[in-house]
Design a protein around this motif. Sequence first.
Motif, mmCIF file in Angstrom:
data_model
loop_
_atom_site.group_PDB
_atom_site.id
_atom_site.type_symbol
_atom_site.label_atom_id
_atom_site.label_comp_id
_atom_site.label_asym_id
_atom_site.label_seq_id
_atom_site.Cartn_x
_atom_site.Cartn_y
_atom_site.Cartn_z
ATOM 1 N N ARG A 57 0.869 -1.421 -0.140
ATOM 2 C CA ARG A 57 0.025 0.116 0.428
ATOM 3 C C ARG A 57 0.633 1.440 -0.074
ATOM 4 N N PHE A 58 1.854 1.197 0.648
ATOM 5 C CA PHE A 58 2.850 3.109 0.997
ATOM 6 C C PHE A 58 3.805 2.193 -0.392
ATOM 7 N N THR A 59 4.590 3.359 -0.412
ATOM 8 C CA THR A 59 5.859 3.115 -1.303
ATOM 9 C C THR A 59 7.098 4.022 -0.483
ATOM 10 N N ILE A 60 7.832 3.943 -0.502
ATOM 11 C CA ILE A 60 8.798 5.420 0.262
ATOM 12 C C ILE A 60 10.163 4.963 -1.284
ATOM 13 N N SER A 61 10.554 6.629 -1.450
ATOM 14 C CA SER A 61 11.288 6.746 -2.450
ATOM 15 C C SER A 61 11.815 7.507 -2.268
ATOM 16 N N ARG A 62 13.251 8.099 -2.885
ATOM 17 C CA ARG A 62 14.138 9.199 -3.012
ATOM 18 C C ARG A 62 14.149 10.534 -4.008
ATOM 19 N N ASP A 63 14.479 11.443 -4.313
ATOM 20 C CA ASP A 63 14.821 12.442 -5.835
ATOM 21 C C ASP A 63 15.939 12.876 -5.437
ATOM 22 N N ASN A 64 17.165 12.476 -5.185
ATOM 23 C CA ASN A 64 18.423 12.895 -5.169
ATOM 24 C C ASN A 64 18.822 14.247 -5.793
ATOM 25 N N ALA A 65 18.155 14.505 -6.724
ATOM 26 C CA ALA A 65 18.361 15.697 -7.917
ATOM 27 C C ALA A 65 17.262 16.812 -7.020
ATOM 28 N N LYS A 66 16.153 16.340 -6.789
ATOM 29 C CA LYS A 66 15.885 17.395 -5.407
ATOM 30 C C LYS A 66 15.477 17.323 -4.395
ATOM 31 N N ASN A 67 16.803 16.318 -3.783
ATOM 32 C CA ASN A 67 16.964 15.863 -2.180
ATOM 33 C C ASN A 67 15.771 15.844 -1.712
ATOM 34 N N THR A 68 14.346 14.860 -1.579
ATOM 35 C CA THR A 68 13.417 15.129 -0.859
ATOM 36 C C THR A 68 13.289 13.561 -0.661
ATOM 37 N N VAL A 69 12.307 13.475 -0.126
ATOM 38 C CA VAL A 69 11.821 12.086 -0.309
ATOM 39 C C VAL A 69 10.527 11.973 -0.314
ATOM 40 N N ALA A 70 10.098 11.210 0.378
ATOM 41 C CA ALA A 70 8.326 10.676 -0.441
ATOM 42 C C ALA A 70 8.123 9.111 0.006
ATOM 43 N N LEU A 71 6.777 9.213 0.623
ATOM 44 C CA LEU A 71 5.979 8.510 1.318
ATOM 45 C C LEU A 71 4.738 8.172 0.553
ATOM 46 N N GLN A 72 4.061 7.607 -0.586
ATOM 47 C CA GLN A 72 3.505 7.206 -1.260
ATOM 48 C C GLN A 72 2.279 6.568 -0.896
ATOM 49 N N MET A 73 0.955 6.556 -0.575
ATOM 50 C CA MET A 73 0.045 6.262 0.407
ATOM 51 C C MET A 73 -0.685 6.080 -0.205
ATOM 52 N N ASN A 74 -1.680 4.807 -0.595
ATOM 53 C CA ASN A 74 -2.570 4.593 -1.380
ATOM 54 C C ASN A 74 -3.414 3.243 -0.308
ATOM 55 N N SER A 75 -4.595 3.289 -0.823
ATOM 56 C CA SER A 75 -5.231 1.953 0.172
ATOM 57 C C SER A 75 -5.602 2.787 1.213
ATOM 58 N N LEU A 76 -5.416 3.798 1.591
ATOM 59 C CA LEU A 76 -5.266 4.233 3.386
ATOM 60 C C LEU A 76 -6.870 3.927 4.063
ATOM 61 N N LYS A 77 -6.576 3.482 5.453
ATOM 62 C CA LYS A 77 -7.624 2.937 6.120
ATOM 63 C C LYS A 77 -7.595 3.558 7.577
ATOM 64 N N PRO A 78 -8.271 4.301 8.742
ATOM 65 C CA PRO A 78 -8.901 4.531 9.740
ATOM 66 C C PRO A 78 -7.508 4.539 10.199
ATOM 67 N N GLU A 79 -7.171 3.534 10.680
ATOM 68 C CA GLU A 79 -5.549 2.700 11.415
ATOM 69 C C GLU A 79 -4.558 3.655 11.038
ATOM 70 N N ASP A 80 -4.455 3.920 9.850
ATOM 71 C CA ASP A 80 -3.319 4.697 9.617
ATOM 72 C C ASP A 80 -3.358 5.686 9.338
ATOM 73 N N THR A 81 -4.550 6.499 10.457
ATOM 74 C CA THR A 81 -4.701 7.977 11.423
ATOM 75 C C THR A 81 -3.068 8.230 11.981
ATOM 76 N N ALA A 82 -2.591 9.248 11.811
ATOM 77 C CA ALA A 82 -1.601 9.729 12.984
ATOM 78 C C ALA A 82 -0.569 10.749 12.097
ATOM 79 N N VAL A 83 0.193 11.180 13.002
ATOM 80 C CA VAL A 83 0.907 12.105 12.522
ATOM 81 C C VAL A 83 2.781 11.646 12.221
#
Length: 115
Positions: free
Chosen positions: A66-92
Amino acid sequence: QLQLVESGGGLVQPGGSLRLSCAASGFSLDYYAIGWFRQAPGKQRELVAVIVSGIGTIYQDSVKERFTISRDNAKNTVALQMNSLKPEDTAVYYCYALRASNNYWGQGTQVTVSS
């Protein structure tokens, strides 16, 4: 300044998607191990996903496929793509970067999954 700046949190319905982003300021994420953590109300902070250059990625069982972590070195960023989210995913959600004795935490971004 040396910090991680997070963005992308918000309110989404069950089954929806969100993409979190963490941008590094003052340093490069190259060669850092990067993790996404989350903390729900009344619970301990837990590891969600990790990406390590030259090794790969690791996911908590509850978010696999459901989730995918990735990085973009050119932009110096890290992402977390979250799909099919569930209520139990609620958090900081927090971004964390580690390289030897150097480590940084993002400020956290709220993700709420609710109808």
